[in-house]
Scaffold this active site. Structure first.
Site, short mmCIF file in Angstrom:
data_model
loop_
_atom_site.label_atom_id
_atom_site.label_comp_id
_atom_site.label_asym_id
_atom_site.label_seq_id
_atom_site.Cartn_x
_atom_site.Cartn_y
_atom_site.Cartn_z
N ARG A 162 0.84 -1.23 0.00
CA ARG A 162 0.00 0.00 0.00
C ARG A 162 0.87 1.27 0.00
NH1 ARG A 162 -3.17 -3.65 -0.51
NH2 ARG A 162 -5.30 -3.75 0.30
N SER A 233 -10.73 -1.20 3.67
CA SER A 233 -9.91 -1.42 4.86
C SER A 233 -9.50 -0.06 5.43
CB SER A 233 -8.63 -2.17 4.51
OG SER A 233 -8.91 -3.45 4.02
N GLU A 337 -4.94 3.03 6.73
CA GLU A 337 -4.69 2.81 5.31
C GLU A 337 -5.39 3.90 4.52
OE1 GLU A 337 -5.31 0.85 1.37
OE2 GLU A 337 -6.92 0.97 2.81
N1 EPU Z 1 -9.89 -12.08 10.27
C1 EPU Z 1 -10.38 -12.21 11.55
N2 EPU Z 1 -11.64 -11.78 11.79
C2 EPU Z 1 -12.44 -11.27 10.82
C3 EPU Z 1 -11.93 -11.16 9.51
C4 EPU Z 1 -10.64 -11.56 9.25
O1 EPU Z 1 -9.71 -12.68 12.44
O2 EPU Z 1 -13.58 -10.93 11.11
C5 EPU Z 1 -8.53 -12.57 10.00
C6 EPU Z 1 -8.56 -13.96 9.42
O3 EPU Z 1 -7.52 -14.71 9.96
C7 EPU Z 1 -8.27 -13.73 7.96
C8 EPU Z 1 -7.36 -12.53 8.04
O4 EPU Z 1 -7.88 -11.73 9.09
O5 EPU Z 1 -7.63 -14.84 7.38
C9 EPU Z 1 -7.29 -11.75 6.76
O6 EPU Z 1 -8.59 -11.33 6.40
P1 EPU Z 1 -8.95 -11.00 4.89
O7 EPU Z 1 -8.52 -12.09 4.00
O8 EPU Z 1 -10.38 -10.59 4.83
O9 EPU Z 1 -8.00 -9.79 4.51
P2 EPU Z 1 -7.51 -8.52 5.31
O10 EPU Z 1 -6.09 -8.72 5.70
O11 EPU Z 1 -8.45 -8.15 6.37
C10 EPU Z 1 -6.54 -7.44 3.12
C11 EPU Z 1 -6.63 -6.13 2.38
C12 EPU Z 1 -7.95 -6.05 1.64
C13 EPU Z 1 -8.02 -7.21 0.66
C14 EPU Z 1 -7.89 -8.54 1.44
C15 EPU Z 1 -7.80 -9.75 0.54
C16 EPU Z 1 -5.31 -4.54 3.64
C17 EPU Z 1 -5.31 -3.31 4.48
N3 EPU Z 1 -6.51 -5.01 3.29
O12 EPU Z 1 -7.55 -7.43 4.11
O13 EPU Z 1 -7.96 -4.83 0.90
O14 EPU Z 1 -9.24 -7.21 -0.06
O15 EPU Z 1 -6.66 -8.52 2.21
O16 EPU Z 1 -6.56 -9.80 -0.09
O17 EPU Z 1 -4.24 -5.06 3.31
C18 EPU Z 1 -8.64 -2.54 1.05
O18 EPU Z 1 -7.45 -2.25 0.97
O19 EPU Z 1 -9.53 -1.65 1.16
C19 EPU Z 1 -9.03 -3.95 1.06
C20 EPU Z 1 -10.30 -4.32 1.21
#
Ligand code: EPU
Length: 342
Positions: A162, A233, A337
Protein backbone atom coordinates in the site's frame (compact mmCIF):
# COMPACT_ATOMS: atom_id res chain seq x y z
CA UNK A 1 -12.18 21.14 -18.33
CA UNK A 2 -14.67 21.63 -15.53
CA UNK A 3 -13.96 24.18 -12.78
CA UNK A 4 -16.36 24.76 -9.88
CA UNK A 5 -15.87 26.96 -6.84
CA UNK A 6 -17.17 25.99 -3.37
CA UNK A 7 -17.74 22.43 -4.59
CA UNK A 8 -19.66 19.82 -2.57
CA UNK A 9 -17.43 16.73 -2.14
CA UNK A 10 -20.11 14.65 -0.41
CA UNK A 11 -20.99 12.60 -3.53
CA UNK A 12 -17.26 12.19 -4.31
CA UNK A 13 -16.30 10.16 -1.25
CA UNK A 14 -17.53 6.64 -0.57
CA UNK A 15 -17.49 7.26 3.22
CA UNK A 16 -20.17 9.90 2.51
CA UNK A 17 -18.63 12.53 4.75
CA UNK A 18 -20.08 15.99 4.27
CA UNK A 19 -17.40 18.43 3.09
CA UNK A 20 -16.73 21.11 0.51
CA UNK A 21 -13.60 22.36 -1.23
CA UNK A 22 -12.78 25.92 -2.27
CA UNK A 23 -12.25 24.81 -5.87
CA UNK A 24 -12.75 21.62 -7.89
CA UNK A 25 -11.12 21.06 -11.28
CA UNK A 26 -11.67 18.09 -13.57
CA UNK A 27 -9.31 17.87 -16.55
CA UNK A 28 -9.87 15.69 -19.59
CA UNK A 29 -6.36 15.48 -21.03
CA UNK A 30 -2.68 16.12 -20.28
CA UNK A 31 -2.87 19.12 -22.64
CA UNK A 32 -5.45 20.66 -20.28
CA UNK A 33 -3.03 20.20 -17.37
CA UNK A 34 -0.30 21.90 -19.41
CA UNK A 35 -2.58 24.82 -20.21
CA UNK A 36 -3.84 25.24 -16.61
CA UNK A 37 -3.35 28.61 -14.86
CA UNK A 38 -1.92 26.97 -11.73
CA UNK A 39 -1.06 30.23 -9.95
CA UNK A 40 -4.71 31.30 -9.86
CA UNK A 41 -5.94 28.14 -8.11
CA UNK A 42 -6.52 28.10 -4.30
CA UNK A 43 -3.75 26.19 -2.49
CA UNK A 44 -2.93 23.54 -1.50
CA UNK A 45 -3.68 21.43 -4.56
CA UNK A 46 -4.63 17.81 -4.00
CA UNK A 47 -5.70 15.09 -6.39
CA UNK A 48 -8.43 12.56 -5.69
CA UNK A 49 -9.87 9.61 -7.56
CA UNK A 50 -13.34 8.39 -6.66
CA UNK A 51 -12.72 9.15 -2.99
CA UNK A 52 -12.91 5.45 -2.14
CA UNK A 53 -9.87 5.47 0.15
CA UNK A 54 -10.47 8.84 1.70
CA UNK A 55 -11.70 10.25 5.01
CA UNK A 56 -12.68 13.89 4.61
CA UNK A 57 -12.12 15.38 8.05
CA UNK A 58 -13.53 18.81 7.20
CA UNK A 59 -13.82 21.40 4.44
CA UNK A 60 -10.74 21.72 2.22
CA UNK A 61 -9.46 25.26 1.66
CA UNK A 62 -7.53 24.44 -1.54
CA UNK A 63 -8.18 22.89 -4.96
CA UNK A 64 -9.21 19.31 -5.58
CA UNK A 65 -8.12 17.93 -8.95
CA UNK A 66 -9.85 15.03 -10.62
CA UNK A 67 -8.91 13.14 -13.76
CA UNK A 68 -11.34 12.77 -16.62
CA UNK A 69 -8.82 10.88 -18.79
CA UNK A 70 -10.78 7.78 -19.67
CA UNK A 71 -8.89 6.26 -22.60
CA UNK A 72 -7.82 2.60 -22.75
CA UNK A 73 -5.25 1.81 -25.46
CA UNK A 74 -4.14 -1.75 -26.26
CA UNK A 75 -0.59 -1.26 -27.48
CA UNK A 76 0.06 -4.78 -28.73
CA UNK A 77 -2.53 -7.51 -29.08
CA UNK A 78 0.16 -10.15 -29.71
CA UNK A 79 0.20 -13.72 -28.51
CA UNK A 80 2.09 -13.20 -25.25
CA UNK A 81 2.27 -10.03 -23.20
CA UNK A 82 -0.34 -7.37 -23.85
CA UNK A 83 0.64 -3.86 -22.72
CA UNK A 84 -2.31 -1.55 -22.15
CA UNK A 85 -2.14 2.20 -21.43
CA UNK A 86 -5.01 3.08 -19.10
CA UNK A 87 -6.11 6.66 -18.43
CA UNK A 88 -5.98 7.70 -14.79
CA UNK A 89 -9.71 8.52 -14.75
CA UNK A 90 -10.82 5.04 -15.88
CA UNK A 91 -12.91 3.33 -13.20
CA UNK A 92 -10.56 0.49 -12.25
CA UNK A 93 -13.15 -2.26 -12.22
CA UNK A 94 -14.51 -1.30 -15.67
CA UNK A 95 -11.01 -1.94 -16.95
CA UNK A 96 -10.72 -5.26 -15.10
CA UNK A 97 -14.09 -6.41 -16.45
CA UNK A 98 -13.07 -5.49 -20.00
CA UNK A 99 -9.71 -7.28 -19.94
CA UNK A 100 -11.15 -10.38 -18.27
CA UNK A 101 -13.76 -10.39 -21.06
CA UNK A 102 -10.89 -10.42 -23.59
CA UNK A 103 -9.33 -13.39 -21.80
CA UNK A 104 -6.31 -11.38 -20.65
CA UNK A 105 -4.67 -12.47 -17.38
CA UNK A 106 -3.15 -10.33 -14.66
CA UNK A 107 -5.81 -8.03 -13.24
CA UNK A 108 -8.55 -10.55 -12.31
CA UNK A 109 -7.60 -10.84 -8.60
CA UNK A 110 -8.06 -7.07 -8.33
CA UNK A 111 -11.74 -7.25 -9.35
CA UNK A 112 -14.37 -5.02 -7.77
CA UNK A 113 -11.89 -2.75 -5.99
CA UNK A 114 -13.55 0.67 -5.98
CA UNK A 115 -11.73 3.70 -7.34
CA UNK A 116 -9.93 4.94 -10.43
CA UNK A 117 -6.80 3.66 -12.13
CA UNK A 118 -4.60 6.67 -11.27
CA UNK A 119 -5.36 6.40 -7.55
CA UNK A 120 -4.92 2.61 -7.75
CA UNK A 121 -1.36 3.14 -9.04
CA UNK A 122 -0.60 5.66 -6.27
CA UNK A 123 -1.94 3.45 -3.46
CA UNK A 124 -0.68 0.18 -4.91
CA UNK A 125 -4.06 -1.45 -4.39
CA UNK A 126 -3.89 -5.12 -3.55
CA UNK A 127 -6.11 -8.11 -2.94
CA UNK A 128 -6.03 -11.91 -3.00
CA UNK A 129 -2.27 -12.19 -3.44
CA UNK A 130 -1.79 -9.55 -6.16
CA UNK A 131 -0.85 -5.88 -6.03
CA UNK A 132 -1.29 -3.53 -8.97
CA UNK A 133 2.47 -2.79 -8.77
CA UNK A 134 3.02 -6.42 -9.90
CA UNK A 135 1.39 -5.73 -13.28
CA UNK A 136 2.49 -2.12 -13.84
CA UNK A 137 5.31 -1.50 -16.36
CA UNK A 138 5.35 2.26 -16.03
CA UNK A 139 3.38 5.37 -15.10
CA UNK A 140 3.03 8.69 -16.93
CA UNK A 141 2.61 11.83 -14.84
CA UNK A 142 2.41 15.59 -14.93
CA UNK A 143 5.00 17.16 -12.63
CA UNK A 144 3.36 20.04 -10.74
CA UNK A 145 6.73 21.53 -9.72
CA UNK A 146 8.54 21.43 -13.07
CA UNK A 147 5.23 21.82 -14.96
CA UNK A 148 6.04 19.15 -17.50
CA UNK A 149 5.22 15.55 -18.46
CA UNK A 150 7.35 12.79 -16.88
CA UNK A 151 7.49 8.99 -17.06
CA UNK A 152 8.44 6.52 -14.37
CA UNK A 153 9.47 2.91 -14.80
CA UNK A 154 7.99 0.30 -12.47
CA UNK A 155 11.20 0.30 -10.41
CA UNK A 156 11.06 4.07 -10.04
CA UNK A 157 7.49 3.81 -8.73
CA UNK A 158 8.95 2.23 -5.55
CA UNK A 159 6.06 -0.09 -4.84
CA UNK A 160 5.61 -1.59 -1.39
CA UNK A 161 2.62 -2.72 0.65
CA UNK A 162 0.00 0.00 0.00
CA UNK A 163 2.91 2.33 -0.71
CA UNK A 164 4.65 4.00 -3.65
CA UNK A 165 7.07 6.77 -4.59
CA UNK A 166 4.00 8.93 -5.37
CA UNK A 167 2.80 8.73 -1.77
CA UNK A 168 6.21 9.94 -0.60
CA UNK A 169 6.34 12.98 -2.87
CA UNK A 170 3.43 14.97 -1.39
CA UNK A 171 1.23 15.12 -4.47
CA UNK A 172 3.95 16.57 -6.73
CA UNK A 173 3.22 14.07 -9.50
CA UNK A 174 -0.25 13.78 -11.01
CA UNK A 175 -0.68 10.32 -12.49
CA UNK A 176 -2.19 10.64 -15.96
CA UNK A 177 -1.73 7.13 -17.39
CA UNK A 178 -0.79 3.68 -16.16
CA UNK A 179 0.90 1.10 -18.38
CA UNK A 180 -0.42 -2.31 -17.38
CA UNK A 181 1.15 -5.52 -18.62
CA UNK A 182 -1.35 -8.34 -19.10
CA UNK A 183 -0.89 -11.74 -20.66
CA UNK A 184 -2.72 -14.10 -22.97
CA UNK A 185 -0.84 -16.93 -21.29
CA UNK A 186 -2.52 -17.94 -18.01
CA UNK A 187 -0.78 -16.46 -14.98
CA UNK A 188 -3.02 -17.64 -12.19
CA UNK A 189 -2.54 -16.44 -8.67
CA UNK A 190 -4.70 -18.73 -6.56
CA UNK A 191 -2.70 -18.93 -3.30
CA UNK A 192 -5.23 -16.92 -1.27
CA UNK A 193 -7.12 -19.37 0.93
CA UNK A 194 -10.60 -18.57 -0.38
CA UNK A 195 -9.55 -18.87 -4.03
CA UNK A 196 -7.55 -22.04 -3.46
CA UNK A 197 -10.65 -23.71 -2.02
CA UNK A 198 -12.92 -22.61 -4.88
CA UNK A 199 -10.53 -23.88 -7.56
CA UNK A 200 -9.25 -26.97 -5.70
CA UNK A 201 -11.06 -29.44 -7.99
CA UNK A 202 -11.30 -27.50 -11.23
CA UNK A 203 -8.87 -24.90 -12.51
CA UNK A 204 -10.42 -21.69 -13.83
CA UNK A 205 -11.14 -21.78 -17.58
CA UNK A 206 -10.22 -18.12 -17.95
CA UNK A 207 -9.66 -14.91 -15.98
CA UNK A 208 -13.42 -14.28 -15.90
CA UNK A 209 -13.85 -17.37 -13.68
CA UNK A 210 -11.34 -15.95 -11.20
CA UNK A 211 -13.01 -12.53 -11.41
CA UNK A 212 -16.39 -14.07 -10.53
CA UNK A 213 -14.89 -15.92 -7.56
CA UNK A 214 -13.16 -12.76 -6.30
CA UNK A 215 -16.40 -10.80 -6.63
CA UNK A 216 -18.25 -13.45 -4.59
CA UNK A 217 -15.60 -13.37 -1.84
CA UNK A 218 -15.56 -9.57 -1.70
CA UNK A 219 -19.37 -9.35 -1.58
CA UNK A 220 -19.47 -11.81 1.31
CA UNK A 221 -16.95 -9.82 3.40
CA UNK A 222 -16.89 -6.18 2.40
CA UNK A 223 -19.66 -3.58 2.44
CA UNK A 224 -20.99 -2.37 -0.91
CA UNK A 225 -20.10 1.35 -0.96
CA UNK A 226 -23.40 2.01 -2.78
CA UNK A 227 -25.30 0.71 0.26
CA UNK A 228 -23.09 1.42 3.25
CA UNK A 229 -20.53 4.23 3.37
CA UNK A 230 -16.94 3.12 3.98
CA UNK A 231 -13.47 3.43 2.50
CA UNK A 232 -12.63 -0.28 2.47
CA UNK A 233 -9.91 -1.42 4.86
CA UNK A 234 -9.42 1.44 7.30
CA UNK A 235 -6.10 0.16 8.70
CA UNK A 236 -3.02 -1.46 7.18
CA UNK A 237 -2.05 -4.91 8.35
CA UNK A 238 0.98 -4.38 10.60
CA UNK A 239 4.27 -5.99 9.63
CA UNK A 240 6.24 -6.84 12.78
CA UNK A 241 9.69 -8.27 13.55
CA UNK A 242 10.08 -11.92 14.56
CA UNK A 243 10.81 -10.76 18.14
CA UNK A 244 7.61 -8.68 18.25
CA UNK A 245 5.63 -11.59 16.85
CA UNK A 246 7.01 -13.85 19.59
CA UNK A 247 5.71 -11.29 22.09
CA UNK A 248 2.27 -11.29 20.40
CA UNK A 249 2.22 -15.10 20.71
CA UNK A 250 3.02 -14.89 24.45
CA UNK A 251 0.32 -12.28 25.06
CA UNK A 252 -2.22 -14.28 23.04
CA UNK A 253 -1.47 -17.55 24.88
CA UNK A 254 -1.82 -15.74 28.19
CA UNK A 255 -5.10 -14.05 27.24
CA UNK A 256 -6.79 -16.58 24.95
CA UNK A 257 -5.33 -19.94 25.95
CA UNK A 258 -2.40 -22.12 24.86
CA UNK A 259 -4.06 -23.40 21.69
CA UNK A 260 -4.77 -19.96 20.23
CA UNK A 261 -4.06 -19.74 16.48
CA UNK A 262 -2.71 -16.40 15.26
CA UNK A 263 -3.09 -15.99 11.50
CA UNK A 264 0.14 -14.60 10.06
CA UNK A 265 2.10 -14.32 6.84
CA UNK A 266 5.90 -14.45 6.78
CA UNK A 267 7.35 -11.81 4.43
CA UNK A 268 10.37 -12.36 2.17
CA UNK A 269 12.54 -10.35 4.61
CA UNK A 270 11.55 -12.53 7.58
CA UNK A 271 9.15 -9.97 9.09
CA UNK A 272 5.60 -11.09 9.83
CA UNK A 273 2.33 -9.58 8.66
CA UNK A 274 -0.42 -10.06 11.23
CA UNK A 275 -4.02 -9.39 10.16
CA UNK A 276 -5.24 -6.29 11.96
CA UNK A 277 -8.78 -7.73 11.62
CA UNK A 278 -7.79 -10.58 13.94
CA UNK A 279 -6.34 -8.23 16.55
CA UNK A 280 -9.33 -5.88 16.41
CA UNK A 281 -11.70 -8.81 16.81
CA UNK A 282 -9.66 -10.12 19.78
CA UNK A 283 -9.98 -6.68 21.38
CA UNK A 284 -13.76 -7.20 21.32
CA UNK A 285 -14.30 -4.35 18.91
CA UNK A 286 -16.21 -6.15 16.16
CA UNK A 287 -19.39 -4.11 15.69
CA UNK A 288 -18.21 -1.37 18.10
CA UNK A 289 -20.26 1.80 17.65
CA UNK A 290 -19.14 5.42 17.99
CA UNK A 291 -21.86 7.94 17.17
CA UNK A 292 -22.89 7.13 13.60
CA UNK A 293 -19.75 5.11 12.82
CA UNK A 294 -19.12 1.42 13.51
CA UNK A 295 -16.51 -1.29 13.13
CA UNK A 296 -17.96 -3.51 10.40
CA UNK A 297 -19.34 -6.73 11.85
CA UNK A 298 -18.24 -9.04 8.99
CA UNK A 299 -14.74 -7.55 8.55
CA UNK A 300 -13.40 -5.47 11.46
CA UNK A 301 -10.65 -3.91 9.35
CA UNK A 302 -13.40 -1.75 7.86
CA UNK A 303 -15.04 1.23 9.55
CA UNK A 304 -18.51 2.04 8.17
CA UNK A 305 -20.80 5.05 8.17
CA UNK A 306 -23.45 2.91 9.83
CA UNK A 307 -26.08 5.60 10.37
CA UNK A 308 -25.50 7.22 6.98
CA UNK A 309 -24.85 10.49 8.79
CA UNK A 310 -21.69 9.72 10.78
CA UNK A 311 -19.43 12.71 11.26
CA UNK A 312 -15.68 12.70 10.65
CA UNK A 313 -15.30 13.15 14.44
CA UNK A 314 -17.21 9.88 15.00
CA UNK A 315 -14.86 8.07 12.62
CA UNK A 316 -11.73 9.69 14.09
CA UNK A 317 -12.82 8.80 17.63
CA UNK A 318 -13.46 5.20 16.60
CA UNK A 319 -10.11 5.08 14.78
CA UNK A 320 -8.38 6.19 17.98
CA UNK A 321 -10.34 3.68 20.10
CA UNK A 322 -9.21 0.84 17.83
CA UNK A 323 -5.57 2.03 17.76
CA UNK A 324 -5.50 2.39 21.58
CA UNK A 325 -7.12 -1.00 22.21
CA UNK A 326 -4.76 -2.89 19.87
CA UNK A 327 -1.71 -1.07 21.26
CA UNK A 328 -2.75 -1.72 24.87
CA UNK A 329 -3.33 -5.42 24.28
CA UNK A 330 -0.72 -6.40 21.68
CA UNK A 331 1.82 -3.55 21.82
CA UNK A 332 1.31 -2.92 18.09
CA UNK A 333 0.39 0.52 16.72
CA UNK A 334 -1.95 0.29 13.74
CA UNK A 335 -1.60 2.84 10.94
CA UNK A 336 -4.57 3.99 8.91
CA UNK A 337 -4.69 2.81 5.31
CA UNK A 338 -7.30 5.43 4.48
CA UNK A 339 -5.99 8.86 3.57
CA UNK A 340 -7.19 11.75 5.76
CA UNK A 341 -7.94 15.06 4.07
CA UNK A 342 -9.45 18.22 5.48
N1 EPU B 1 -9.89 -12.08 10.27
C1 EPU B 1 -10.38 -12.21 11.55
N2 EPU B 1 -11.64 -11.78 11.79
C2 EPU B 1 -12.44 -11.27 10.82
C3 EPU B 1 -11.93 -11.16 9.51
C4 EPU B 1 -10.64 -11.56 9.25
O1 EPU B 1 -9.71 -12.68 12.44
O2 EPU B 1 -13.58 -10.93 11.11
C5 EPU B 1 -8.53 -12.57 10.00
C6 EPU B 1 -8.56 -13.96 9.42
O3 EPU B 1 -7.52 -14.71 9.96
C7 EPU B 1 -8.27 -13.73 7.96
C8 EPU B 1 -7.36 -12.53 8.04
O4 EPU B 1 -7.88 -11.73 9.09
O5 EPU B 1 -7.63 -14.84 7.38
C9 EPU B 1 -7.29 -11.75 6.76
O6 EPU B 1 -8.59 -11.33 6.40
P1 EPU B 1 -8.95 -11.00 4.89
O7 EPU B 1 -8.52 -12.09 4.00
O8 EPU B 1 -10.38 -10.59 4.83
O9 EPU B 1 -8.00 -9.79 4.51
P2 EPU B 1 -7.51 -8.52 5.31
O10 EPU B 1 -6.09 -8.72 5.70
O11 EPU B 1 -8.45 -8.15 6.37
C10 EPU B 1 -6.54 -7.44 3.12
C11 EPU B 1 -6.63 -6.13 2.38
C12 EPU B 1 -7.95 -6.05 1.64
C13 EPU B 1 -8.02 -7.21 0.66
C14 EPU B 1 -7.89 -8.54 1.44
C15 EPU B 1 -7.80 -9.75 0.54
C16 EPU B 1 -5.31 -4.54 3.64
C17 EPU B 1 -5.31 -3.31 4.48
N3 EPU B 1 -6.51 -5.01 3.29
O12 EPU B 1 -7.55 -7.43 4.11
O13 EPU B 1 -7.96 -4.83 0.90
O14 EPU B 1 -9.24 -7.21 -0.06
O15 EPU B 1 -6.66 -8.52 2.21
O16 EPU B 1 -6.56 -9.80 -0.09
O17 EPU B 1 -4.24 -5.06 3.31
C18 EPU B 1 -8.64 -2.54 1.05
O18 EPU B 1 -7.45 -2.25 0.97
O19 EPU B 1 -9.53 -1.65 1.16
C19 EPU B 1 -9.03 -3.95 1.06
C20 EPU B 1 -10.30 -4.32 1.21
Amino acid sequence: MIKVENFDLTPLNTFRMKARCACFVEYGSVAELEAMDWDSLPKPIRHIGEGSNLLLTGDFRGTILHSGIKTIKYLDMGLGDVPVMVGSGVHWDDFVEQVCGYGLWGAENLSLIPGETGAAAVQNIGAYGVEIGDIISGVTCYDLHARKRVKFSREECGYGYRDSFFKQTGGRFIVTGVLIRLSRIPRMRLEYKGLKEIFADKAPAGPMDVRRAVIDIRRSKLPDPAELGSAGSFFKNPVVSAADFARIIDISKRDFGEDVHIPHFVQPDGCIKVPAAWMIERCGLKGAVQGGAAVYEKQPLVIVNASGSASADDVLALEQRVIDAVRDRFGVTLSPEVEHLG
